[in-house]
Structure formats: C-alpha cells, structure tokens
Design a protein around this motif. Sequence first.
Motif, PDB file in Angstrom:
ATOM      1  N   PHE A 109       1.300  -1.675  -0.208  1.00  0.00           N
ATOM      2  CA  PHE A 109       0.316  -0.023   0.008  1.00  0.00           C
ATOM      3  C   PHE A 109       1.171   1.526   0.248  1.00  0.00           C
ATOM      4  CE2 PHE A 109      -3.475  -2.536   2.788  1.00  0.00           C
ATOM      5  CZ  PHE A 109      -3.886  -3.288   1.502  1.00  0.00           C
ATOM      6  N   CYS A 110       1.723   1.191   1.120  1.00  0.00           N
ATOM      7  CA  CYS A 110       2.736   2.865   0.934  1.00  0.00           C
ATOM      8  C   CYS A 110       3.837   2.867   0.090  1.00  0.00           C
ATOM      9  CB  CYS A 110       3.559   2.417   2.469  1.00  0.00           C
ATOM     10  SG  CYS A 110       2.761   2.073   3.362  1.00  0.00           S
ATOM     11  N   TYR A 111       4.167   1.304  -1.591  1.00  0.00           N
ATOM     12  CA  TYR A 111       4.212   1.396  -2.862  1.00  0.00           C
ATOM     13  C   TYR A 111       3.621   2.049  -3.221  1.00  0.00           C
ATOM     14  CZ  TYR A 111       6.191   0.124  -6.874  1.00  0.00           C
ATOM     15  OH  TYR A 111       6.708   0.095  -8.388  1.00  0.00           O
ATOM     16  N   LEU A 112       2.079   1.997  -3.361  1.00  0.00           N
ATOM     17  CA  LEU A 112       1.611   2.294  -4.637  1.00  0.00           C
ATOM     18  C   LEU A 112       1.280   3.704  -3.900  1.00  0.00           C
ATOM     19  CD1 LEU A 112      -0.985   2.153  -7.097  1.00  0.00           C
ATOM     20  CD2 LEU A 112      -2.415   1.366  -5.358  1.00  0.00           C
ATOM     21  N   THR A 113       0.737   4.165  -2.840  1.00  0.00           N
ATOM     22  CA  THR A 113       0.812   5.759  -2.250  1.00  0.00           C
ATOM     23  C   THR A 113       1.966   6.532  -3.003  1.00  0.00           C
ATOM     24  OG1 THR A 113      -0.640   5.026  -0.479  1.00  0.00           O
ATOM     25  CG2 THR A 113       0.730   7.300  -0.414  1.00  0.00           C
ATOM     26  N   THR A 114       3.805   6.250  -2.836  1.00  0.00           N
ATOM     27  CA  THR A 114       4.655   6.735  -3.295  1.00  0.00           C
ATOM     28  C   THR A 114       4.183   6.979  -4.444  1.00  0.00           C
ATOM     29  OG1 THR A 114       5.600   5.317  -1.173  1.00  0.00           O
ATOM     30  CG2 THR A 114       6.567   6.749  -3.157  1.00  0.00           C
ATOM     31  N   VAL A 115       4.008   5.759  -5.525  1.00  0.00           N
ATOM     32  CA  VAL A 115       3.665   5.756  -7.355  1.00  0.00           C
ATOM     33  C   VAL A 115       3.426   7.031  -7.563  1.00  0.00           C
ATOM     34  CG1 VAL A 115       3.628   4.484  -9.318  1.00  0.00           C
ATOM     35  CG2 VAL A 115       5.058   3.365  -7.685  1.00  0.00           C
ATOM     36  N   MET A 116       2.109   7.266  -6.863  1.00  0.00           N
ATOM     37  CA  MET A 116       0.837   7.735  -7.846  1.00  0.00           C
ATOM     38  C   MET A 116       1.520   9.355  -6.776  1.00  0.00           C
ATOM     39  SD  MET A 116      -1.623   6.543  -8.998  1.00  0.00           S
ATOM     40  CE  MET A 116      -0.485   5.436 -10.097  1.00  0.00           C
ATOM     41  N   ALA A 117       1.738   9.838  -5.792  1.00  0.00           N
ATOM     42  CA  ALA A 117       2.515  10.613  -5.230  1.00  0.00           C
ATOM     43  C   ALA A 117       3.559  10.873  -6.822  1.00  0.00           C
ATOM     44  CB  ALA A 117       2.997  10.732  -4.082  1.00  0.00           C
ATOM     45  N   PHE A 118       3.976  10.678  -7.062  1.00  0.00           N
ATOM     46  CA  PHE A 118       4.898  10.742  -8.595  1.00  0.00           C
ATOM     47  C   PHE A 118       4.469  11.164  -9.813  1.00  0.00           C
ATOM     48  CE2 PHE A 118       8.384   9.504  -5.779  1.00  0.00           C
ATOM     49  CZ  PHE A 118       9.578  10.005  -5.532  1.00  0.00           C
ATOM     50  N   VAL A 119       3.136  10.279 -10.075  1.00  0.00           N
ATOM     51  CA  VAL A 119       2.525  10.399 -10.661  1.00  0.00           C
ATOM     52  C   VAL A 119       1.645  11.623 -11.138  1.00  0.00           C
ATOM     53  CG1 VAL A 119       0.784   9.543 -12.693  1.00  0.00           C
ATOM     54  CG2 VAL A 119       2.793   7.598 -11.568  1.00  0.00           C
ATOM     55  N   THR A 120       1.605  11.891 -10.424  1.00  0.00           N
ATOM     56  CA  THR A 120       0.429  13.038 -10.208  1.00  0.00           C
ATOM     57  C   THR A 120       1.108  14.266 -10.608  1.00  0.00           C
ATOM     58  OG1 THR A 120      -0.884  12.234  -8.260  1.00  0.00           O
ATOM     59  CG2 THR A 120      -1.379  14.944  -8.525  1.00  0.00           C
ATOM     60  N   PRO A 121       2.219  14.425  -9.904  1.00  0.00           N
ATOM     61  CA  PRO A 121       3.410  15.689 -10.075  1.00  0.00           C
ATOM     62  C   PRO A 121       3.424  15.566 -12.049  1.00  0.00           C
ATOM     63  CG  PRO A 121       4.361  14.811  -8.045  1.00  0.00           C
ATOM     64  CD  PRO A 121       3.331  14.765  -8.892  1.00  0.00           C
ATOM     65  N   TRP A 122       4.143  14.498 -12.116  1.00  0.00           N
ATOM     66  CA  TRP A 122       4.781  14.605 -13.357  1.00  0.00           C
ATOM     67  C   TRP A 122       3.568  14.480 -14.459  1.00  0.00           C
ATOM     68  CZ3 TRP A 122       8.897  13.420 -16.490  1.00  0.00           C
ATOM     69  CH2 TRP A 122       8.690  13.094 -17.497  1.00  0.00           C
ATOM     70  N   SER A 123       2.072  14.185 -14.074  1.00  0.00           N
ATOM     71  CA  SER A 123       0.942  14.353 -14.946  1.00  0.00           C
ATOM     72  C   SER A 123       1.199  15.962 -15.477  1.00  0.00           C
ATOM     73  CB  SER A 123       0.569  13.172 -14.960  1.00  0.00           C
ATOM     74  OG  SER A 123       0.219  12.118 -14.696  1.00  0.00           O
ATOM     75  N   ILE A 124       1.001  16.728 -13.824  1.00  0.00           N
ATOM     76  CA  ILE A 124       0.209  18.267 -14.138  1.00  0.00           C
ATOM     77  C   ILE A 124       1.676  18.973 -14.705  1.00  0.00           C
ATOM     78  CG2 ILE A 124       0.267  20.492 -12.547  1.00  0.00           C
ATOM     79  CD1 ILE A 124      -0.589  18.322 -10.894  1.00  0.00           C
ATOM     80  N   SER A 125       3.164  19.004 -14.875  1.00  0.00           N
ATOM     81  CA  SER A 125       3.712  19.278 -15.048  1.00  0.00           C
ATOM     82  C   SER A 125       4.061  19.371 -16.579  1.00  0.00           C
ATOM     83  CB  SER A 125       4.771  18.788 -14.423  1.00  0.00           C
ATOM     84  OG  SER A 125       5.435  17.846 -14.881  1.00  0.00           O
ATOM     85  N   LEU A 126       3.578  17.846 -17.327  1.00  0.00           N
ATOM     86  CA  LEU A 126       3.659  17.881 -19.308  1.00  0.00           C
ATOM     87  C   LEU A 126       1.455  18.224 -19.757  1.00  0.00           C
ATOM     88  CD1 LEU A 126       4.819  14.289 -19.015  1.00  0.00           C
ATOM     89  CD2 LEU A 126       5.657  16.341 -20.212  1.00  0.00           C
ATOM     90  N   ALA A 127       0.935  18.570 -18.454  1.00  0.00           N
ATOM     91  CA  ALA A 127      -0.613  18.887 -18.614  1.00  0.00           C
ATOM     92  C   ALA A 127      -0.072  20.358 -19.079  1.00  0.00           C
ATOM     93  CB  ALA A 127      -1.972  18.440 -18.320  1.00  0.00           C
ATOM     94  N   LEU A 128       0.661  21.223 -18.308  1.00  0.00           N
ATOM     95  CA  LEU A 128       1.239  22.428 -18.498  1.00  0.00           C
ATOM     96  C   LEU A 128       1.650  22.841 -19.883  1.00  0.00           C
ATOM     97  CD1 LEU A 128       1.370  23.346 -14.613  1.00  0.00           C
ATOM     98  CD2 LEU A 128      -0.144  24.145 -16.138  1.00  0.00           C
ATOM     99  N   ALA A 129       2.725  21.950 -19.993  1.00  0.00           N
ATOM    100  CA  ALA A 129       3.470  22.356 -21.642  1.00  0.00           C
ATOM    101  C   ALA A 129       3.023  21.428 -22.803  1.00  0.00           C
ATOM    102  CB  ALA A 129       5.282  20.840 -21.576  1.00  0.00           C
ATOM    103  N   ASP A 130       1.436  21.038 -22.453  1.00  0.00           N
ATOM    104  CA  ASP A 130       0.985  20.632 -23.849  1.00  0.00           C
ATOM    105  C   ASP A 130      -0.350  22.152 -23.658  1.00  0.00           C
ATOM    106  OD1 ASP A 130       2.157  17.662 -24.256  1.00  0.00           O
ATOM    107  OD2 ASP A 130       0.195  16.787 -22.940  1.00  0.00           O
ATOM    108  N   THR A 131      -0.359  22.322 -22.059  1.00  0.00           N
ATOM    109  CA  THR A 131      -1.808  23.545 -22.310  1.00  0.00           C
ATOM    110  C   THR A 131      -0.547  25.096 -23.235  1.00  0.00           C
ATOM    111  OG1 THR A 131      -2.813  22.841 -20.876  1.00  0.00           O
ATOM    112  CG2 THR A 131      -2.617  24.938 -21.991  1.00  0.00           C
ATOM    113  N   TYR A 132       0.881  24.894 -23.199  1.00  0.00           N
ATOM    114  CA  TYR A 132       1.323  25.934 -23.633  1.00  0.00           C
ATOM    115  C   TYR A 132       1.368  25.713 -24.900  1.00  0.00           C
ATOM    116  CZ  TYR A 132       5.425  29.198 -23.964  1.00  0.00           C
ATOM    117  OH  TYR A 132       6.635  30.111 -24.761  1.00  0.00           O
ATOM    118  N   SER A 133       1.808  24.848 -25.558  1.00  0.00           N
ATOM    119  CA  SER A 133       1.696  24.392 -26.899  1.00  0.00           C
ATOM    120  C   SER A 133       1.149  24.385 -27.525  1.00  0.00           C
ATOM    121  CB  SER A 133       2.456  23.060 -27.014  1.00  0.00           C
ATOM    122  OG  SER A 133       3.080  22.429 -28.223  1.00  0.00           O
ATOM    123  N   VAL A 134      -0.420  24.152 -27.060  1.00  0.00           N
ATOM    124  CA  VAL A 134      -1.589  24.165 -27.769  1.00  0.00           C
ATOM    125  C   VAL A 134      -2.048  25.642 -28.014  1.00  0.00           C
ATOM    126  CG1 VAL A 134      -4.029  23.420 -27.659  1.00  0.00           C
ATOM    127  CG2 VAL A 134      -2.003  21.861 -27.375  1.00  0.00           C
TER     128      VAL A 134
END
Length: 219
Positions: A109-134
């Motif tokens: 359970f700790c492993y999944l929590t850590t992974v999702m804690a990394f995936v969320t900011p990663w996706s947010i940063s790339l979503a901002l980059a996509d928004t800037y590009s679009v």
Amino acid sequence: MIISENIKNTAPSVGDVMLKITRSKTGDRGSVRVSRVFNRSSNSKQKRIKRKHSTVGVVTEKTSRWMEHVPGSFGTSASFALRFGQIIFSSASLIFMCLDYDFYDFTTFCYLTTVMAFVTPWSISLALADTYSVLLKQLPHEPRLLSMVLAGDTVMSFLSLGGACGVASATELLSSMGAPICGDNLCSQYQVSATLAFLCWFLLLASALFNLWSLPSLL
C-alpha cells in the motif's frame, strides 16, 4: 614606283589579315565559351542549393504536419486530454488510499501511494507543457525532450502497473483471510484505489506509445 613599293611593303597581306581575323574570332569564341561554362556551373550550383533548401523545407513541413496529425503526441490537444485523465485517476487513487492510516502497516500500500504521489506532479507538469504548446501552436520538435518524456512515461506506467497489481492481490488476500484491516469497507476502498491505478497505467502507456510513434520523425 618607289611610293608604290613602299605601299606594298607596308600594306598587310591577305593571309595576315585572315590570320588576325581568325585569331580574334577564336579568342572571342573562347572567352564566350569560358563565360558560358562558368555561368552554367554557377547556375547549376545555385539550382542545387535551391533544391537542397526546398527539400529541407518540404521535409520539415511534412514532419510538422505529421506531428500535428499524430494523436496523443507531446504538444497536442489529445496529449493534454490523456494528461488530464492521468491527473484525475492518480489523485483519486491517492485519495482513496490515504483515507485511512492503516495502509502504513503494509509495504504494498505504501508503494502504490508513493508511485501515485510521483505520477500526479509528473502529469501536471506535462499537461501544463501541452497547454502552452496548444495555445501558442508551437510543437516541440526536439528529439531529446521527446525521448525524456517517453522514458518518464514508460517508467511511470510500469511503476503504476506494479503498484496496482500488488494492491489488488494484497487486498484480495486480506479479504479472503478476514483480516481486521478489511473492517469498515477499507478493503473495498483499496480495491477502488487499485482500479484507478490501473486506469492511470493505461493512459500512461497510451502516452508512451504515441510519443514512441512520433519519435522517428524527429531523428
């Protein structure tokens, strides 16, 4: 008689005049031929340079158009939609996992929590980059940047898949054993978290595949 002889001696002969005329003609023709050769060579070089520039422009236009038509590649509106779904699923999985503090007792359970804690900011940063590009209509055509995004998506997708599989199997095992941690519908919350992690993995894998598909056009 003396004057006529002097005139004959000073007057050029017909052969000399013919030689001078032929020499002048051949000299002019040679200069004209040399100038024509130089003009032809310069024109051919200019044509080759124009062809090279035209081919390079056509290739860049084709790659840019091809990049625009690839759905889900980095810098497109479809990629922003995939990142938005990743943000929703990863944050929801993290919230369902953190509703109770008993998950700290289990490594899975700790492993999944850590992974999702990394995936969320990663996706947010790339979503901002996509928004800037679009919004600016400027697609990033750098292969290094796209390869970094591809590597990050691949790593995050495999990590989220491992965490989701671990939490799903551990929750099924605990519920079958009747463990006290499954009281108050906690195991169902963990199962929902694992399901959301599976969906996040699917979207991350889709982003990685689309970026892999568009990478050869930049090399």
